[in-house]
Design an enzyme around this catalytic site. Sequence first.
Site, PDB file in Angstrom:
ATOM      1  N   ILE A   1       0.902  -1.375   0.115  1.00  0.00           N
ATOM      2  CA  ILE A   1      -0.017  -0.086  -0.076  1.00  0.00           C
ATOM      3  C   ILE A   1       1.168   1.262   0.086  1.00  0.00           C
ATOM      4  O   ILE A   1       1.898   1.401   0.792  1.00  0.00           O
ATOM      5  CB  ILE A   1      -0.710   0.502   0.775  1.00  0.00           C
ATOM      6  CG1 ILE A   1      -1.951  -1.063   0.630  1.00  0.00           C
ATOM      7  CG2 ILE A   1      -1.679   1.545   1.104  1.00  0.00           C
ATOM      8  CD1 ILE A   1      -2.946  -1.488   2.448  1.00  0.00           C
TER       9      ILE A   1
ATOM     10  N   ASN B   1      -3.514   1.167 -11.073  1.00  0.00           N
ATOM     11  CA  ASN B   1      -3.847  -0.261 -10.310  1.00  0.00           C
ATOM     12  C   ASN B   1      -4.613  -0.729 -11.193  1.00  0.00           C
ATOM     13  O   ASN B   1      -5.985  -0.837 -11.502  1.00  0.00           O
ATOM     14  CB  ASN B   1      -4.766  -0.183  -9.061  1.00  0.00           C
ATOM     15  CG  ASN B   1      -4.658  -1.775  -8.564  1.00  0.00           C
ATOM     16  OD1 ASN B   1      -2.933  -2.228  -8.435  1.00  0.00           O
ATOM     17  ND2 ASN B   1      -5.341  -2.340  -7.951  1.00  0.00           N
TER      18      ASN B   1
ATOM     19  N   HIS C   1      -6.810  -4.154 -10.924  1.00  0.00           N
ATOM     20  CA  HIS C   1      -7.431  -5.356  -9.370  1.00  0.00           C
ATOM     21  C   HIS C   1      -8.559  -6.493 -10.105  1.00  0.00           C
ATOM     22  O   HIS C   1      -9.172  -6.582 -10.944  1.00  0.00           O
ATOM     23  CB  HIS C   1      -7.960  -5.073  -8.770  1.00  0.00           C
ATOM     24  CG  HIS C   1      -8.648  -4.730  -6.937  1.00  0.00           C
ATOM     25  ND1 HIS C   1      -8.225  -5.837  -6.332  1.00  0.00           N
ATOM     26  CD2 HIS C   1     -10.490  -5.390  -6.602  1.00  0.00           C
ATOM     27  CE1 HIS C   1      -8.544  -6.129  -5.257  1.00  0.00           C
ATOM     28  NE2 HIS C   1      -9.683  -6.035  -5.872  1.00  0.00           N
TER      29      HIS C   1
ATOM     30  N   ASP D   1      -6.515   6.273  -5.257  1.00  0.00           N
ATOM     31  CA  ASP D   1      -5.806   7.247  -4.172  1.00  0.00           C
ATOM     32  C   ASP D   1      -5.231   6.588  -3.108  1.00  0.00           C
ATOM     33  O   ASP D   1      -4.796   5.328  -3.093  1.00  0.00           O
ATOM     34  CB  ASP D   1      -7.048   7.738  -4.024  1.00  0.00           C
ATOM     35  CG  ASP D   1      -8.202   6.939  -3.381  1.00  0.00           C
ATOM     36  OD1 ASP D   1      -7.691   5.238  -2.826  1.00  0.00           O
ATOM     37  OD2 ASP D   1      -9.681   7.042  -3.727  1.00  0.00           O
TER      38      ASP D   1
END
Length: 199
Positions: free
Chosen positions: A91, A104, A106, A138
């Site tokens: 993270i 990203n 996912h 974010d």
Amino acid sequence: MAKPRIVVLISGSGSNLQALLDSPDLGGEIVLVASDTPDAGGLARAVDAGVPATSVRLADHPDRRTWEAALQDQVAAVRPDLVVLAGFMKILSGTFVSTWPTVNVHPSLLPAFAGAHAPADALEWGVKVSGVTVHYVDEEVDHGPIIAQRAVPVLDDDTVATLHGRIQQQEHILLPEVVAAICAGRVTRTGRRVTIAPA
């Protein structure tokens, strides 16, 4: 006009990195691959493609803040226009992800099944459709504005491995498409709404 400069962050084998490297029309240049794991298979993929590769290991730093600062220094040194998290399992702070546009990939249809175990969570929940999401990053986990999604059906006899494998096949298609659209200036972001103009 110079191509946009791309940094890819990885933690594992780098199959999504390979999809980016293999893309014939990415529209940008991958100038660095960085990992938090020195033995990540994706680093070898980068070297094989002639792309500079480095690792910044959390265990080599006194705390997470100094580790991230070291990683950020490595990224900043190559002056990227875009950072892509392709299986990067750490993270990052809001400070890092707000420095450059960061995306990203996912393995679920966010906002469903955020976190590190999305295919397993989807099977446990009994959903009939899962998929892949490419989103801006974010400061919250798997929370940033969604750029694009692709559905993947969940089959009655699926295991975590088979479902994740089919999701990854779609990741390898969707992530390069989104990166190419960003590099071409076709992606517009207004708050949480993201639109992609036709090529």
